[in-house]
Design an enzyme around this catalytic site. Structure first.
Site, PDB file in Angstrom:
ATOM      1  N   ASN A 223      64.533  30.898  46.818  1.00  0.00           N
ATOM      2  CA  ASN A 223      64.039  31.669  45.994  1.00  0.00           C
ATOM      3  C   ASN A 223      63.129  30.924  45.056  1.00  0.00           C
ATOM      4  O   ASN A 223      63.415  29.915  44.309  1.00  0.00           O
ATOM      5  CB  ASN A 223      64.793  32.634  45.156  1.00  0.00           C
ATOM      6  CG  ASN A 223      65.575  33.758  45.997  1.00  0.00           C
ATOM      7  OD1 ASN A 223      64.767  34.731  46.457  1.00  0.00           O
ATOM      8  ND2 ASN A 223      66.696  33.603  46.342  1.00  0.00           N
TER       9      ASN A 223
ATOM     10  N   GLU B  96      70.721  32.615  52.594  1.00  0.00           N
ATOM     11  CA  GLU B  96      69.826  32.745  51.245  1.00  0.00           C
ATOM     12  C   GLU B  96      70.645  32.243  49.942  1.00  0.00           C
ATOM     13  O   GLU B  96      71.775  32.463  50.017  1.00  0.00           O
ATOM     14  CB  GLU B  96      69.513  34.319  51.090  1.00  0.00           C
ATOM     15  CG  GLU B  96      68.837  34.334  49.868  1.00  0.00           C
ATOM     16  CD  GLU B  96      68.113  35.675  49.305  1.00  0.00           C
ATOM     17  OE1 GLU B  96      67.404  35.807  48.432  1.00  0.00           O
ATOM     18  OE2 GLU B  96      68.716  36.593  49.951  1.00  0.00           O
TER      19      GLU B  96
ATOM     20  N   GLU C  83      67.292  43.611  53.807  1.00  0.00           N
ATOM     21  CA  GLU C  83      68.335  43.606  52.680  1.00  0.00           C
ATOM     22  C   GLU C  83      69.264  44.240  52.247  1.00  0.00           C
ATOM     23  O   GLU C  83      68.892  45.566  52.316  1.00  0.00           O
ATOM     24  CB  GLU C  83      67.507  42.738  51.400  1.00  0.00           C
ATOM     25  CG  GLU C  83      67.011  41.450  51.695  1.00  0.00           C
ATOM     26  CD  GLU C  83      66.134  40.867  50.363  1.00  0.00           C
ATOM     27  OE1 GLU C  83      66.413  39.867  49.996  1.00  0.00           O
ATOM     28  OE2 GLU C  83      65.179  41.636  49.944  1.00  0.00           O
TER      29      GLU C  83
END
Length: 723
Positions: A565, A506, A683
């Site tokens: 994101n 990520e 997460e």
């Protein structure tokens, strides 16, 4: 004359040949003579078995002998027109047997002409398709039930719609109702047709006074003539007002097999069910059961996700949701975080249940205070409550009398008296002060209150000038930072929980300004959003991720999918999809190596637009991920609508994984994603206990400090080189 099998046949010979053929087939056959006013000349034995009319009764009769109260006459006119025009035609029609029972009939008309084009006969081939039509109607009914429930229709309305649709599609004119009852307290609830009348009569219906009631409730009830049955007195008013003759009922069972209610049908004529009717009823009742079970499961999910079992209060996630609504509608007010000064001592004496009981009793007393009218009270942490009130600053004062009202009387734990002092930290919330910041401010004030003896309220010192100056400083540097490409990604690995293998990354945005130093994302992201620059930050991070992937591609190294994101403002930008695809192509990266992470609230802006964008990305090969799943309850309503590849369970859930209710919530999310063929990513995994429990639950992928912290690209390259 008609040429048939290389022979010219007269009407008589043609009729003979058609009759011979009709006797050999396994379908119902009717031969209609257009020269006799379209009356019937012949029916075969399959037809007589299907309709219970004899060949003698049908000869010289019209097809209308099969018509009944629910036959579609427009459809019958179409059949007649096909006769008169000598054209083939196929349709399904609701016909009636000799005993008055209805059945769906598939009708195919075949015209027979001579060489001059003159119509000699019309042959009708028929088939009873009642069961097929019933199944199709039930499939449509079940689909409508789930669609309505998914879209928030109340259970009462859904049950009413079931009754209406069954009565309109069933082969006999009927009225339908659903009754649920509780065998313990004998409560009764009615839905559908006659619901109001039955509710008015409820003291006489199924009240427990009828002998053998529980016995008959466990099996279907078929009463051909209700006036000659014991039910006549119970239903007398209903029978007289609606001319009811027959009554059927089918028990509704829970998933545990317990009778919870009845699906009832009322007929204006005497009616006795056929085998196909029993099959139909046996399939309707489970649809009712599944609808009820679905609502129960949805309510249970809400309860597990948003309520604290120990105190019965809403939890902080539900509180945040309510506060989001407040702020979205422009509401302003104040937050209080309240903690008993003696909480730790209570825990030492009575355990955690004692602390929970004290918080529950405090919440009850707070609700009686005038200043907390129309307030929201939630359990915040193990030791304190959080309260939101929309009172203005002028209404904020708490009198000593009100304080005494919650402190003068003792609290009770295990039947023992406990006296308390209360520590309160407070802050305001508004459009300018988001409730997340207000919570932080109130927490800070509470820390000061805990240092003071006795009951005390501390208001947060806002220090507005310092805060605004800091935000303005960040705002002034953001444009420079974008121009100088100061924003960069750090990558946090995603790990296969079962094997420990790195399966992706990520990308997290970071900013190190040469003028003001390192700025936390929590500081610059809100400023970037408010200034309209957030999409530029997102795009800069995206480009640097693609640059890294291209470098690895050129060096012949393994590529990994990277989640980027995407803010709502960038996501809904008209050029988002086109510009993203253009960038991916420019760097020569396969779309499968990019995943766009979208926050859960993004669908609230424009659901239809969000679906279109995600489908466009999906068609190109770019996967999407729903971030922070579980924080907003709306998720369950749109997961099936949007083709996400990945669900990311919010860290706040993982932090409370050890709690049974939160464990159940996470297990539900994992099972849900598995059923929808999505990957689940947990997460914020920080401990070995969390890792092992998520492995047991069946979560596929994990992310957090337990595995790896977010790392600069250089460290990621070193890490991958050692793997």
């Amino acid at each position: 004359m008609y040429k048939f099998d290389n022979k010219c046949l007269s009407d008589k010979d043609m009729f003979f040949s058609l009759c011979q053929m009709a006797r050999q087939v396994d379908s119902a056959v009717v031969i209609v003579n257009p020269k006799k006013g379209y009356s019937i000349d012949y029916v075969n034995h399959v037809f007589t078995r299907m309709t219970e009319y004899s060949e003698f009764e049908m000869t010289n009769a019209k097809l209308s002998i099969l018509h009944g109260p629910l036959t579609d006459m427009l459809n019958e006119e179409a059949i007649q027109n096909s006769f008169e025009n000598g054209l083939p035609f196929n349709t399904s029609s609701l016909y009636y047997r000799k005993d008055g029972s209805a059945f769906w009939n598939d009708v195919q008309t075949i015209p027979m002409r001579n060489q001059e084009g003159e119509l000699q006969f019309c042959v009708l081939v028929m088939k009873d398709v009642t069961e097929t039509m019933n199944i199709e109607a039930l499939i449509e009914l079940e689909r409508d039930v789930y669609f309505n429930l998914e879209n928030g229709t109340q259970l009462d309305d859904v049950l009413g719609d079931i009754c209406k649709k069954v009565s309109s599609t069933f082969g006999k004119k009927c009225y339908c109702s659903i009754v649920f009852f509780n065998s313990i307290d004998q409560t009764i609830s009615f839905y559908g047709q006659f619901a109001e009348q039955l509710t008015a009569m409820r003291q006489h219906l199924l009240s427990g006074n009828y002998s053998g009631e529980q016995l008959f409730l466990k099996q279907p009830i078929i009463i051909k003539d209700i006036q000659d049955s014991p039910f006549n007195d119970l239903y007398k008013q209903l029978l007289m007002e609606n001319n009811i003759q027959s009554f059927w009922s089918q028990p509704i069972l829970s998933t545990e097999g317990i009778v919870t209610g009845l699906f009832t049908m009322y007929f204006e004529q005497e009616a006795e069910p056929q085998a196909v009717d029993f099959k139909y009823l046996n399939r309707v009742a489970p649809i009712v059961t599944l609808a009820v079970k679905y609502v129960e499961q949805q309510n249970e999910i809400v309860r597990l996700a948003y309520y604290d079992e120990a105190t019965g209060l809403i939890n902080i996630e539900k509180f945040k949701r309510i506060m989001n609504r407040y702020v979205a509608t422009g509401c302003e007010g104040h937050l209080y975080i309240i903690e008993p000064g003696e909480y730790q001592k209570i825990i030492e004496l009575y355990g955690r249940h004692g602390g929970d009981e004290i918080l529950r009793q405090i919440a009850c007393r707070l609700q009686n205070l005038s200043m907390f009218e129309d307030s929201v009270i939630a359990k915040y942490t193990n030791s304190n409550l959080i309260v939101a009130t929309r009172k203005t600053i002028e209404e904020l004062n708490i009198s000593q009398v009100e304080i005494d009202a919650i402190l003068s009387e003792p609290y009770y734990v295990d039947n023992k008296e406990v006296y308390l002092t209360l520590k309160l930290g407070t802050s305001n919330f508004s459009a300018e002060v988001p409730f997340s910041k207000a919570i932080l401010q109130a927490d800070t004030a509470l820390c000061h209150a805990l240092k003071v003896t006795g009951t005390v309220i501390k208001k947060f010192d806002k220090q507005q000038v310092a805060i605004v100056q800091e935000e303005m400083n960040i705002f002034a540097q953001i444009s420079k930072g974008l121009k100088n490409s100061e924003f960069f990604p750090v990558l946090q690995p995603k790990v296969n929980i079962q094997s420990g293998e790195i399966v992706g990354f990520e990308a997290l945005a970071r900013w190190n300004s040469p003028h003001i130093g390192f700025i936390s994302p929590a500081q610059f992201i809100p400023v970037a959003e408010n200034s309209g620059n957030i999409y530029k930050v997102d795009r800069q991070i995206f480009k640097k991720v693609l640059q890294w992937q291209k470098q690895r591609l050129q060096e012949g190294l393994t590529l990994y999918p990277v989640s980027v994101n995407i803010s709502p403002r960038y996501f809904y930008n008209p050029t988002f999809v086109e510009s993203s695809i253009e960038l991916i192509r420019a760097f020569g990266i396969e779309p499968k190596y990019i995943i766009f992470e979208i926050t859960e609230s993004i669908e609230l802006v424009n659901m239809r637009r969000a679906k279109k964008i995600i489908n466009e990305l999906h068609n190109y090969g770019i996967a999407t991920s729903i971030d922070d799943f579980g924080v907003g309850y709306s998720s369950l309503g749109y997961l099936q609508e949007l083709p996400f590849k990945e669900i990311k369970i919010d860290k706040s859930f993982v932090d409370n994984l050890a709690e049974p209710r939160m464990n159940a919530v996470i297990k539900t999310i994992v099972d849900l994603s598995h059923n929808l063929r999505m990957t689940t990513v947990a997460e914020g995994i920080e401990t070995e206990e969390q890792h092992k429990e998520l492995m047991r639950i069946g979560c596929i992928t994990g992310q957090g400090y337990y595995y790896y912290k977010p790392m600069p690209i250089e460290e990621v390259n070193q890490l991958l080189a050692t793997k």
